[in-house]
Design a protein around this motif. Sequence first.
Motif, PDB file in Angstrom:
ATOM      1  N   GLU A 163     -10.484   3.344  -2.556  1.00 14.47           N
ATOM      2  CA  GLU A 163      -9.044   3.286  -2.843  1.00 14.47           C
ATOM      3  C   GLU A 163      -8.798   2.888  -4.291  1.00 14.47           C
ATOM      4  O   GLU A 163      -7.889   3.401  -4.935  1.00 14.47           O
ATOM      5  CB  GLU A 163      -8.358   2.308  -1.888  1.00 14.47           C
ATOM      6  CG  GLU A 163      -8.246   2.898  -0.493  1.00 14.47           C
ATOM      7  CD  GLU A 163      -7.587   1.975   0.497  1.00 14.47           C
ATOM      8  OE1 GLU A 163      -7.460   0.773   0.207  1.00 14.47           O
ATOM      9  OE2 GLU A 163      -7.207   2.471   1.575  1.00 14.47           O
ATOM     10  N   LEU A 215      -1.273   4.521  -1.236  1.00 20.44           N
ATOM     11  CA  LEU A 215      -2.478   4.577  -0.398  1.00 20.44           C
ATOM     12  C   LEU A 215      -2.109   4.782   1.066  1.00 20.44           C
ATOM     13  O   LEU A 215      -2.960   5.051   1.903  1.00 20.44           O
ATOM     14  CB  LEU A 215      -3.281   3.286  -0.550  1.00 20.44           C
ATOM     15  CG  LEU A 215      -3.862   3.048  -1.939  1.00 20.44           C
ATOM     16  CD1 LEU A 215      -4.469   1.664  -2.045  1.00 20.44           C
ATOM     17  CD2 LEU A 215      -4.900   4.108  -2.261  1.00 20.44           C
ATOM     18  N   MET A 235      -3.569  -1.431  -9.169  1.00 19.21           N
ATOM     19  CA  MET A 235      -3.632  -2.380  -8.058  1.00 19.21           C
ATOM     20  C   MET A 235      -4.870  -3.255  -8.182  1.00 19.21           C
ATOM     21  O   MET A 235      -5.948  -2.776  -8.532  1.00 19.21           O
ATOM     22  CB  MET A 235      -3.669  -1.592  -6.749  1.00 19.21           C
ATOM     23  CG  MET A 235      -3.714  -2.456  -5.517  1.00 19.21           C
ATOM     24  SD  MET A 235      -2.843  -1.603  -4.183  1.00 19.21           S
ATOM     25  CE  MET A 235      -3.522  -2.413  -2.770  1.00 19.21           C
ATOM     26  N   ALA A 257       1.872   1.665  -3.502  1.00 17.67           N
ATOM     27  CA  ALA A 257       0.724   2.145  -4.275  1.00 17.67           C
ATOM     28  C   ALA A 257       0.450   3.622  -4.017  1.00 17.67           C
ATOM     29  O   ALA A 257      -0.125   4.297  -4.867  1.00 17.67           O
ATOM     30  CB  ALA A 257      -0.515   1.325  -3.935  1.00 17.67           C
ATOM     31  N   ARG A 313       0.830  -1.217   0.000  1.00 14.30           N
ATOM     32  CA  ARG A 313       0.000   0.000   0.000  1.00 14.30           C
ATOM     33  C   ARG A 313       0.860   1.261   0.000  1.00 14.30           C
ATOM     34  O   ARG A 313       0.457   2.287  -0.537  1.00 14.30           O
ATOM     35  CB  ARG A 313      -0.944  -0.012   1.201  1.00 14.30           C
ATOM     36  CG  ARG A 313      -2.065  -1.057   1.061  1.00 14.30           C
ATOM     37  CD  ARG A 313      -2.827  -1.251   2.356  1.00 14.30           C
ATOM     38  NE  ARG A 313      -3.404   0.003   2.804  1.00 14.30           N
ATOM     39  CZ  ARG A 313      -4.538   0.520   2.335  1.00 14.30           C
ATOM     40  NH1 ARG A 313      -5.206  -0.139   1.413  1.00 14.30           N
ATOM     41  NH2 ARG A 313      -4.988   1.663   2.776  1.00 14.30           N
ATOM     42  N   PRO A 346      -1.327   8.560  -5.628  1.00 13.21           N
ATOM     43  CA  PRO A 346      -1.415   7.195  -6.161  1.00 13.21           C
ATOM     44  C   PRO A 346      -1.654   7.133  -7.673  1.00 13.21           C
ATOM     45  O   PRO A 346      -1.072   6.293  -8.357  1.00 13.21           O
ATOM     46  CB  PRO A 346      -2.581   6.573  -5.396  1.00 13.21           C
ATOM     47  CG  PRO A 346      -3.185   7.637  -4.567  1.00 13.21           C
ATOM     48  CD  PRO A 346      -2.265   8.799  -4.537  1.00 13.21           C
ATOM     49  N   ALA A 347      -2.487   8.024  -8.193  1.00 11.91           N
ATOM     50  CA  ALA A 347      -2.802   7.932  -9.621  1.00 11.91           C
ATOM     51  C   ALA A 347      -1.607   8.343 -10.470  1.00 11.91           C
ATOM     52  O   ALA A 347      -1.369   7.771 -11.530  1.00 11.91           O
ATOM     53  CB  ALA A 347      -3.998   8.811  -9.936  1.00 11.91           C
ATOM     54  N   ARG A 397      -9.166   5.879  -6.194  1.00 10.21           N
ATOM     55  CA  ARG A 397      -7.988   6.742  -6.081  1.00 10.21           C
ATOM     56  C   ARG A 397      -6.862   6.221  -6.981  1.00 10.21           C
ATOM     57  O   ARG A 397      -6.165   6.998  -7.615  1.00 10.21           O
ATOM     58  CB  ARG A 397      -7.522   6.756  -4.619  1.00 10.21           C
ATOM     59  CG  ARG A 397      -7.156   8.142  -4.136  1.00 10.21           C
ATOM     60  CD  ARG A 397      -7.001   8.179  -2.632  1.00 10.21           C
ATOM     61  NE  ARG A 397      -8.235   7.818  -1.945  1.00 10.21           N
ATOM     62  CZ  ARG A 397      -8.281   7.379  -0.694  1.00 10.21           C
ATOM     63  NH1 ARG A 397      -7.161   7.220  -0.002  1.00 10.21           N
ATOM     64  NH2 ARG A 397      -9.429   7.082  -0.135  1.00 10.21           N
ATOM     65  N   MET A 398      -6.718   4.885  -7.025  1.00  8.46           N
ATOM     66  CA  MET A 398      -5.692   4.309  -7.922  1.00  8.46           C
ATOM     67  C   MET A 398      -6.044   4.614  -9.375  1.00  8.46           C
ATOM     68  O   MET A 398      -5.167   4.751 -10.209  1.00  8.46           O
ATOM     69  CB  MET A 398      -5.608   2.787  -7.742  1.00  8.46           C
ATOM     70  CG  MET A 398      -5.081   2.299  -6.419  1.00  8.46           C
ATOM     71  SD  MET A 398      -3.394   2.776  -6.022  1.00  8.46           S
ATOM     72  CE  MET A 398      -2.449   1.965  -7.297  1.00  8.46           C
ATOM     73  N   ASP A 399      -7.348   4.672  -9.663  1.00  6.72           N
ATOM     74  CA  ASP A 399      -7.787   4.943 -11.030  1.00  6.72           C
ATOM     75  C   ASP A 399      -7.664   6.425 -11.382  1.00  6.72           C
ATOM     76  O   ASP A 399      -7.978   6.818 -12.500  1.00  6.72           O
ATOM     77  CB  ASP A 399      -9.250   4.502 -11.210  1.00  6.72           C
ATOM     78  CG  ASP A 399      -9.340   3.073 -11.720  1.00  6.72           C
ATOM     79  OD1 ASP A 399      -8.307   2.544 -12.151  1.00  6.72           O
ATOM     80  OD2 ASP A 399     -10.445   2.493 -11.687  1.00  6.72           O
ATOM     81  N   GLY A 400      -7.252   7.238 -10.413  1.00  2.20           N
ATOM     82  CA  GLY A 400      -6.995   8.636 -10.718  1.00  2.20           C
ATOM     83  C   GLY A 400      -8.093   9.590 -10.301  1.00  2.20           C
ATOM     84  O   GLY A 400      -8.124  10.722 -10.777  1.00  2.20           O
ATOM     85  N   ALA A 401      -8.998   9.151  -9.431  1.00  2.00           N
ATOM     86  CA  ALA A 401     -10.087  10.037  -9.019  1.00  2.00           C
ATOM     87  C   ALA A 401      -9.595  11.014  -7.950  1.00  2.00           C
ATOM     88  O   ALA A 401      -8.907  10.611  -7.014  1.00  2.00           O
ATOM     89  CB  ALA A 401     -11.253   9.218  -8.478  1.00  2.00           C
TER      90      ALA A 401
END
Lengths: 380, 303
Positions: free
Chosen positions: B199, A52, A79, A50, A47, A72-73, B202-206
């Motif tokens: 989450e 997070l 992930m 990542a 994490r 993260p993005a 968030r990983m997808d860019g939001a």
Amino acid sequence: MATLQLHNIVKRFEGTEVIKGVDLEVNDREFVVFVGPSGCGKSTLLRMIAGLENATSGDIMIDGKRINEVGPAERGLAMVFQSYALYPHMTVEDNMGFSLKLGGVSKEERQRKVREAAAILQLEPLLERKPKALSGGQRQRVAIGRAIVRNPSIFLFDEPLSNLDAALRVQMRIELARLHEELDATMIYVTHDQIEAMTMADKIVVLQGGVVEQVGSPMELYHHPRNRFVAGFIGSPKMNFLAVERVSASPTGVEVRLPGGETCTVPVDGSSLRDDALTLGIRPEHLQLEPEGPLSGRIEVIERLGGVTSLYVRMQDTLVTVSADGNVENRVGDTLRFGFDRACAHLFDAEDLALPSLARHPLAGLNRQDNRAPSVAGGQ
Amino acid sequence: MTTLKTKQAIPAEGHLATTPASEARARHTPLVPSAGARRVWLTLLGWGIALLIFFPILWMVLTGFKSEAEAIADPSLIFTPTLESYVAVQARADYFKFALNSVVVAFGSTLLALAIAIPSAYAMAFLPTRRTKGTLLWMLSTKMLPPVGVLVPIYLIFRDFGLLDTRTGLIIVYTLMNLPIVVWMLYTFFKDLPRDILEAGRMDGASTFQEVVYLLLPLTLPGIASTGLLSVILSWNEAFWSLNLTSSNAAPLTAYIASFSSPEGLFWAKLSAASTMAIAPILVFGWLTQKQMVRGLTFGAVK
């Protein structure tokens, strides 16, 4: 296409240190597996990579650039979560295309990329469905598809198979290995299952209590565990540990007294050995029925798996597992003698550190790529 | 010989096995009521309780259709319905003006409360600190304070800011009044949402805003809707602040009802007619949305 370096990563949660200074190097296109018992910090580490979770101190570098403060993005990673974490109100297509939508990609382009990823995962017939109309395995594939669509530099997997049943787990394991070949991407995979680690990894990172115990190829960890924890964790059934006493030690071998009173010499370097109380480690598959063998015990339980029979044998106060032939005819209560291959035995000192073997196992340097025929390796 | 024996044994055994079972069935039939009878009893009980709860409202509606003389006479279910009370009530005060105030104030305060509570509940549910639980409890504890305790300061503040007898003033008071409950309810709904989903977003860019708009709100819509409905109902029914802070311009339906208890005595029929008109919109609203309400209130429980 990316490399990842971790330098002295520390993570503290309200004063408790859960990651205690981890250093790690992940090479381009490598399949790295973090493995360890629950609570060892492997998910926290993932994490942090990542984005997070923030690292308390230390550097996280992708392709040589420090990314601790990058969101993260923007890290360019994708992930796959243990719970799949699909968006329940969106169709499979929208789930997979969500990151593109946020990135302002046009509808046509989005559709094209989603269909491309769906083709790799055989998801095309399911694109219009909502996640609740999918089976566990299909959901897992959608989660992987969502990651593929982002075209990330590194794929992160957080125990992705632990919610699947045993048969599906094996199937998805194979599929993931195939996907790694096909996408040719760097992947970091977290699991508590050492079989997943052994079967998929190029490099295994064994963690315990927030500390890296050992990093190496699966065969390296199996044949040359650095300490008793790694020895016990890698390999199934677990390695047996017998308390033994040192008789003599030299750079060419250590002679020990076995529980039954007999002595034998293990071919390890004993030149710096100080302790008298040692632990002998023998894997169940390296113990054989031997009428003249140095170990003896009484069978307490027999598990017949067909091809292999596990014998649980009481030797003094330890219960030892022996992987015997599927056709052994022994019964519970029989007292038998066992022998073992000295070269496959491990000796641990009082600090549970393994004494170095005199000879390296010929396969210890092998990694997964070496299993491929050259034509296949160059094919993708 | 052996085969013959087994063949004979099978029917004998079968016979033995069925006899006690059928006897038991016969014995038990009168004791255990069938599923159908049970359902009838439960339905009757349900209707009984519902009628008991609904009775005061029913009586009020009936009284509204009586003449004043009938209204104070011995309670009777048989009477000639008349609209005279409604006509009288409407002649004395413009119902629609009050109703419009109620609608604007109830929905306005609910929207404002949601606009403030959604970010607050998001922060509390997904970015908790050591003090989050304490803050929530403290917010709820303000509901235990008798409103009259803060009447004077609020009245003075409203007077100085020119908010007395304005809809804006009532919207502000109702928002503050409902905010603890709205935040608390949204917090529990948000907490039920798996963190992983946000989450993954968030990983997808939001961004945080996109996370809320694309993921959190659609996924917790049943909860937000039922919270909003509750807030509308509480604001609609609120009487203390509306009576004290409004006089004519911004007076909602609660003030309208109160205006019918006049010094020259209570006119039960007119009061009932006014009350019926005051509660009718929210009652219909409640009936239309009750499925949503129940779904929202049991959101976490049935998952």
